[in-house]
Design a protein around this motif. Structure first.
Motif, short mmCIF file in Angstrom:
data_model
loop_
_atom_site.label_atom_id
_atom_site.label_comp_id
_atom_site.label_asym_id
_atom_site.label_seq_id
_atom_site.Cartn_x
_atom_site.Cartn_y
_atom_site.Cartn_z
N GLY A 1 0.80 -1.22 0.00
CA GLY A 1 0.00 0.00 0.00
C GLY A 1 0.83 1.27 0.00
N SER A 2 1.90 1.27 0.80
CA SER A 2 2.75 2.47 0.88
C SER A 2 3.36 2.81 -0.48
CB SER A 2 3.91 2.24 1.85
OG SER A 2 3.50 1.55 2.97
N VAL A 3 3.67 1.78 -1.27
CA VAL A 3 4.25 2.01 -2.60
C VAL A 3 3.24 2.72 -3.50
CG1 VAL A 3 5.05 0.79 -4.67
CG2 VAL A 3 5.90 0.10 -2.43
N HIS B 1 -8.98 7.09 4.43
CA HIS B 1 -10.39 6.70 4.47
C HIS B 1 -10.67 5.95 5.78
CE1 HIS B 1 -13.98 4.62 2.19
NE2 HIS B 1 -14.36 5.27 3.27
N ASN B 2 -9.89 4.88 5.99
CA ASN B 2 -10.11 4.01 7.15
C ASN B 2 -8.80 3.94 7.95
OD1 ASN B 2 -12.11 1.94 8.23
ND2 ASN B 2 -10.37 0.57 7.87
N GLU B 3 -8.77 4.66 9.09
CA GLU B 3 -7.52 4.75 9.85
C GLU B 3 -7.35 3.49 10.71
OE1 GLU B 3 -4.65 6.94 10.06
OE2 GLU B 3 -4.22 5.15 11.22
N GLN C 1 -3.28 -7.17 1.15
CA GLN C 1 -3.20 -8.01 2.35
C GLN C 1 -4.13 -7.62 3.48
OE1 GLN C 1 -1.20 -5.57 1.68
NE2 GLN C 1 -0.36 -4.61 3.49
N LYS C 2 -5.10 -6.78 3.20
CA LYS C 2 -6.03 -6.43 4.28
C LYS C 2 -7.44 -6.96 3.93
CE LYS C 2 -2.88 -3.32 6.31
NZ LYS C 2 -2.41 -1.97 6.62
N SER C 3 -8.37 -6.07 3.59
CA SER C 3 -9.75 -6.56 3.42
C SER C 3 -9.96 -7.44 2.18
CB SER C 3 -10.71 -5.37 3.40
OG SER C 3 -10.72 -4.75 4.67
C1 LIG Z 1 -1.54 -1.07 6.28
C2 LIG Z 1 -1.84 0.33 5.91
C3 LIG Z 1 -0.95 1.09 5.17
C4 LIG Z 1 0.41 0.61 4.77
O1 LIG Z 1 0.25 -0.34 3.81
P1 LIG Z 1 1.42 -1.37 3.46
O2 LIG Z 1 0.67 -2.30 2.56
O3 LIG Z 1 1.86 -2.00 4.74
O4 LIG Z 1 2.47 -0.60 2.79
C5 LIG Z 1 -1.34 2.37 4.80
N1 LIG Z 1 -2.52 2.87 5.17
C6 LIG Z 1 -3.40 2.16 5.90
C7 LIG Z 1 -4.70 2.78 6.27
C8 LIG Z 1 -3.09 0.86 6.29
O5 LIG Z 1 -3.98 0.16 7.01
#
Ligand SMILES: *Cc1c(COP(=O)(O)O)cnc(C)c1O
Length: 383
Positions: A70-72, A143-145, A196-198
């Motif tokens: 995500g950071s990328v 959006h979603n912290e 890798q999240k939702s």
């Molecule tokens: C996990 C996360 C990131 C960072 O994403 P990576 O995939 O670890 O680089 C950035 N923003 C939010 C809201 C996140 O949950």
């Protein structure tokens, strides 16, 4: 042999990486392929189509898939959309809002930050004052912290940014795939997320949704880099390809997972399931003596719940609780480290988080929370 390694098969309740369905794990065994070969289209053709369906948008939105995370994707939006003589305003309600600011600063951009207290959502009046004060050309917000469990009103925030003729860049990393992200209504310039999240996949790709607006702007920004250049990325994305060699194992898994989400579970059912898990989690928190929901009503995340413990609970106790839960077969999330350090320094009790995203089903959540009630009793109950 894999069995020679002492890897604990924990059920992850952290906020990413997440528990992966067995079928998705097995999709890791599908054949590798060449990313400039016709086999690529068999994976990324459906992937791109399903990403649009999951985002609720049509062909005017292009998903770009970047190697990394995500950071990328977030960094690419900064590199590509903030010109050297411009100001970017980074609005933060927690650790990931701070991350967007850090990315802007480290890339040499003229960056201002508006920070809200941890646990609070973006206050639109305060936000508007900052827009007047800094007159930014670009604005970022979360959006979603994930660090606080706060979900901001993406439509209202984007509308306000547009009122001041700035471009909104949104971080939707922990919510995309778990809830309706309202892309069509909000019309951000870019929307960044990750696998890798939702979405319920292993980490490996950052994703960025954009329209021509972003590309038209990017063409006038210098020093966009290479893999962080959305214009160059776009030349491959429109052909359902990646700019650099993709993780082909993840591509196979993503192809299968998105097909499952769209054609088997159903997007609406998936979003409804997350609201159900959220409700179940909230009810559990409210039934626990001494615990309270950290995010304010109306701004609570559908994918992660942040829980504040009672006065007297310590960070060290939550770390011990994590080990107690490990012994029961789960990976417990003892709160975002820096947030808890700050809370403790301010004399406030620390938080912990419950990730209820991706493919989690209610029976497992129920089992987990029942075990957590028992394990947490010596630390929190009765305080
Ligand atoms: C996990 C996360 C990131 C960072 O994403 P990576 O995939 O670890 O680089 C950035 N923003 C939010 C809201 C996140 O949950």
């Amino acid at each position: 042999m894999a069995t020679d390694f002492d890897f604990a098969p924990l059920d992850l309740f952290i906020t990413g990486p997440v528990l992966i369905r067995q079928e998705v794990r097995e999709a890791g065994l599908l054949p590798e392929f060449g990313h400039r070969d016709t086999e690529n289209e068999k994976r990324f053709g459906p992937i791109m189509a399903h990403l649009r369906t999951l985002a609720g948008v049509g062909d005017e939105w292009q998903p770009i898939i970047l190697n990394g995370s995500g950071s990328v994707a977030m960094e690419a939006t900064i590199r590509s959309l903030v010109a050297d003589d411009e100001t970017v305003l980074n609005v933060s309600v927690g650790a990931f809002g701070d991350l967007y600011h850090k990315l802007a600063v480290l890339n040499g951009k003229k960056a201002e930050q508006l920070q809200f207290e941890a646990g609070q959502a973006i206050n639109l009046n305060v936000f508007e004052d900052a827009l007047k004060k800094y007159a930014p050309q670009v604005v970022t917000f979360t959006h979603n912290e994930t660090s606080t469990g706060v979900c901001n009103d993406i439509v209202a925030c984007c509308e306000l940014v547009r009122k001041y003729k700035a471009l909104p860049l949104v971080d939707g990393v922990s919510i995309f795939g778990g809830a309706d992200i309202q892309l069509k209504e909000a019309q951000p310039t870019t929307y960044a997320t990750a696998t890798q999240k939702s979405m319920g996949l292993p980490a490996g790709y950052g994703l960025c949704f954009l329209t021509d607006e972003a590309l038209d702007k990017a063409k006038h920004v210098t020093n966009r880099g290479y893999s962080s250049d959305l214009v160059t990325q776009m030349t491959k994305a429109v052909k359902n390809q990646t700019l650099t060699t993709p993780n082909t194992t993840l591509a196979n898994q993503m192809c299968m997972q998105l097909d499952y989400i769209v054609n088997v579970e159903g997007v609406d059912n998936r979003f409804a399931r997350h609201l159900q898990l959220q409700k179940f989690t909230h009810n559990w928190v409210e039934a626990q003596k001494g615990l309270r929901l950290f995010a304010p009503e109306g701004f609570r995340s559908p994918t992660v719940t942040c829980v504040q413990t009672a006065q007297g609970t310590t960070v060290a106790e939550l770390k011990q609780l994590k080990e107690d839960m490990r012994a029961r077969g789960y990976l417990f999330d003892p709160g975002y480290g820096k947030l808890n350090t700050n809370l403790e320094a301010a004399g406030k009790p620390p938080v912990f988080r419950i990730g209820h995203m991706a493919d989690l089903q209610q029976p497992l959540l129920e089992k987990y929370l029942k075990e957590l009630s028992e394990a947490i009793a010596p630390y929190c109950n009765g305080r």
